[in-house]
Design an enzyme around this catalytic site. Structure first.
Site, PDB file in Angstrom:
ATOM      1  N   LYS A 192       0.814  -1.213   0.000  1.00  0.00           N
ATOM      2  CA  LYS A 192       0.000   0.000   0.000  1.00  0.00           C
ATOM      3  C   LYS A 192       0.850   1.266   0.000  1.00  0.00           C
ATOM      4  CE  LYS A 192      -4.131  -2.200   1.691  1.00  0.00           C
ATOM      5  NZ  LYS A 192      -3.558  -3.580   1.767  1.00  0.00           N
TER       6      LYS A 192
HETATM    7  C1  LIG Z   1      -4.087  -4.661   0.983  1.00  0.00           C
HETATM    8  C2  LIG Z   1      -3.275  -5.891   0.794  1.00  0.00           C
HETATM    9  C3  LIG Z   1      -3.630  -6.883  -0.165  1.00  0.00           C
HETATM   10  C4  LIG Z   1      -4.886  -6.789  -0.995  1.00  0.00           C
HETATM   11  O1  LIG Z   1      -4.812  -5.782  -1.982  1.00  0.00           O
HETATM   12  P1  LIG Z   1      -6.165  -5.294  -2.682  1.00  0.00           P
HETATM   13  O2  LIG Z   1      -5.748  -4.137  -3.528  1.00  0.00           O
HETATM   14  O3  LIG Z   1      -7.086  -4.900  -1.572  1.00  0.00           O
HETATM   15  O4  LIG Z   1      -6.679  -6.429  -3.482  1.00  0.00           O
HETATM   16  C5  LIG Z   1      -2.794  -7.975  -0.310  1.00  0.00           C
HETATM   17  N1  LIG Z   1      -1.696  -8.130   0.449  1.00  0.00           N
HETATM   18  C6  LIG Z   1      -1.332  -7.216   1.376  1.00  0.00           C
HETATM   19  C7  LIG Z   1      -0.114  -7.465   2.197  1.00  0.00           C
HETATM   20  C8  LIG Z   1      -2.097  -6.069   1.582  1.00  0.00           C
HETATM   21  O5  LIG Z   1      -1.726  -5.175   2.519  1.00  0.00           O
END
Ligand SMILES: *Cc1c(COP(=O)(O)O)cnc(C)c1O
Length: 469
Positions: A112
């Site tokens: 993120k």
């Molecule tokens: C948020 C997250 C995901 C999922 O990503 P999306 O965009 O919500 O599909 C997968 N792995 C980790 C470690 C995350 O923090």
């Protein structure tokens, strides 16, 4: 570049408008009115650019000149300057035809940061230009809160308050939030559950006078700018493996569908992506949809990959809109029925179109531990549980042409989920040096009951607009 709502009842906006609005007024999600498409020659010209320059070039295709590429470039250089790897998101070969695109070298060790670090700076620059400020409020069960805090810390036009359920996040997660001592950052430890925190945030947004007074804003995963900022790394990985003169595939551990939607967008822009693999844990609604057109909501079950413990993937609506031929009325109706009945009625034709690009795969906790162990034993690679779901999916449902490499989105650093990694491999993955003193850093947070007026009073007192600076 204009943006329209997937539900067709909100006015079109420009990039800055969708950046600040997040959700459209009709409850829909913003999408570009038309997709930019690059020719093979244009893709080739992007080869060899440093990551921030590549990202500025791609993002500029979506901003319509406000901000333009020249303004985006220094902003993105700043966003990625604190990352723990000079390549920002290095591509590492981990198996015969499988590569890991490491998206976890940012400040909170999860993917993120790739979008959030830039989003914080974009917010600040846009608000400063307009002479505005906002107060961001959010609830977190752990990961999103720390990414948002790191993105907004020390930003002049932004104050941020994050609510977490007291005692119910992991210690790493709590410390990643509470050791940020910037004056514009506040953490609230709420006596209650994550749902209580989320309800409090919803109630603050629902309190119209308070919302207006504080200029409340959110940085959740339906913000178009976040999706747009996730497109460049798919471009970067594909170019490194020979695109546009060679096809590639991606395997993405998926929760809210934002990350894999960005990969789909790269494909829509003309990048030769043969297949997209959607990895899920036991919360397998997307796998059920892709195998049998069964998008039925069940209860969320906890797993070793908590960021994928989701039943309703909010960004899926953007794909649905495309699958339905950009028919906003049909999209709005489908989403209404999904909400009312817990099952999404996707016409078979649209579902078939989805399955031409997407494959689904679900893995339970036991399988996840086995995959972490296999990667460590056979490939010398330490993967976190989310990434392991992605690698297992890549091996389970690869493109039929063996010449096509599969790139797995490595979404978290193994040290972010040390318990699962240790259980599978016997190794406790160390935090990277820049975070090694996390357990010694002083913390600051405020405990409050799950009470709306107490929380609102706190937010009001925290906002610098009320502190005279
Ligand atoms: C948020 C997250 C995901 C999922 O990503 P999306 O965009 O919500 O599909 C997968 N792995 C980790 C470690 C995350 O923090």
């Amino acid at each position: 570049m204009r943006y329209i709502s997937t539900r067709g009842e909100a006015p079109a906006r420009d990039f800055e408008g969708v950046l600040l609005a997040g959700l459209a007024e009709d409850g829909g999600l913003f999408v570009p009115e038309t997709w930019p498409v690059l020719t093979s020659a244009e893709w080739r010209k992007l080869r060899g650019l440093p990551y921030p320059a590549l990202a500025a070039r791609i993002l500029a295709l979506f901003t319509g000149g406000q901000p333009d590429e020249a303004a985006l470039r220094p902003l993105l250089e700043k966003a990625y300057a604190g990352f723990g790897h000079p390549a920002t998101c290095p591509l590492v070969q981990i198996d015969t035809r499988v590569f890991a695109l490491e998206l976890f070298h940012g400040p909170t060790l999860a993917f993120k940061d790739m979008a959030m670090q830039a989003l914080g700076l974009l917010f600040d620059a846009t608000l400063a230009r307009r002479g505005e400020r906002v107060t961001i409020v959010g609830a977190t069960s752990g990961d999103t809160g720390s990414a948002a805090i790191e993105a907004c810390r020390d930003r002049a036009a932004v104050d941020i308050v994050i609510l977490h359920p007291e005692g119910r996040t992991s210690e790493v997660q709590r410390r990643q939030m509470t050791t940020v001592l910037s004056p514009n950052v506040a953490n609230l430890a709420v006596a209650g559950s994550f749902d209580d925190c989320q309800d409090l945030v919803k109630a603050m947004f629902g309190d119209a006078p308070f919302r207006e007074e504080m200029k409340l804003a959110a940085v959740n995963s339906i913000n178009w700018a976040r999706v747009a900022l996730q497109i460049p790394y798919y471009v970067s990985a594909a170019l490194a493996l020979g695109a546009p003169d060679r096809e590639v595939a991606f395997s993405v551990p998926t929760g809210n569908f934002g990350n894999v939607l960005a990969a789909w967008a790269a494909r829509r822009m003309g990048l030769p992506i043969a297949q997209l693999i959607v990895g899920s844990n036991r919360n397998d609604i997307l796998a059920r949809f892709l195998s049998a057109n069964d998008m039925t909501v069940r209860t969320v079950e906890p797993s070793l990959s908590p960021s994928m413990d989701i039943q309703v993937s909010s960004n899926f609506e953007r794909l649905l809109f495309e699958l339905l031929g950009r028919d906003a009325k049909a999209t709005a109706g489908t989403m209404r029925r999904f909400r009312a009945e817990g099952r999404m009625p996707v016409p078979d034709e649209a579902w078939k179109t989805a399955t031409e690009v997407f494959r689904g795969f679900a893995l339970d906790d036991q399988g996840t531990l086995a995959e972490i162990a296999r990667l460590h034993r056979d490939c010398g690679y330490l993967a976190d549980p989310h990434t392991a779901v992605g690698t297992a999916a890549a091996l389970a449902v690869p493109p039929s042409d063996p010449a096509i490499p599969v790139v797995v989105a490595a979404t978290a650093h193994p040290a972010k989920f040390p318990d699962a990694v240790q259980r599978a491999t016997g190794i406790a993955p160390p935090l990277p040096p820049r975070l090694a003193d996390l357990y010694q850093r002083p913390e600051r947070y405020t405990r409050l009951p799950a009470d709306l007026s107490a929380v609102e009073s706190f937010v009001r007192a925290h906002a610098r607009r009320n502190r005279g600076d």
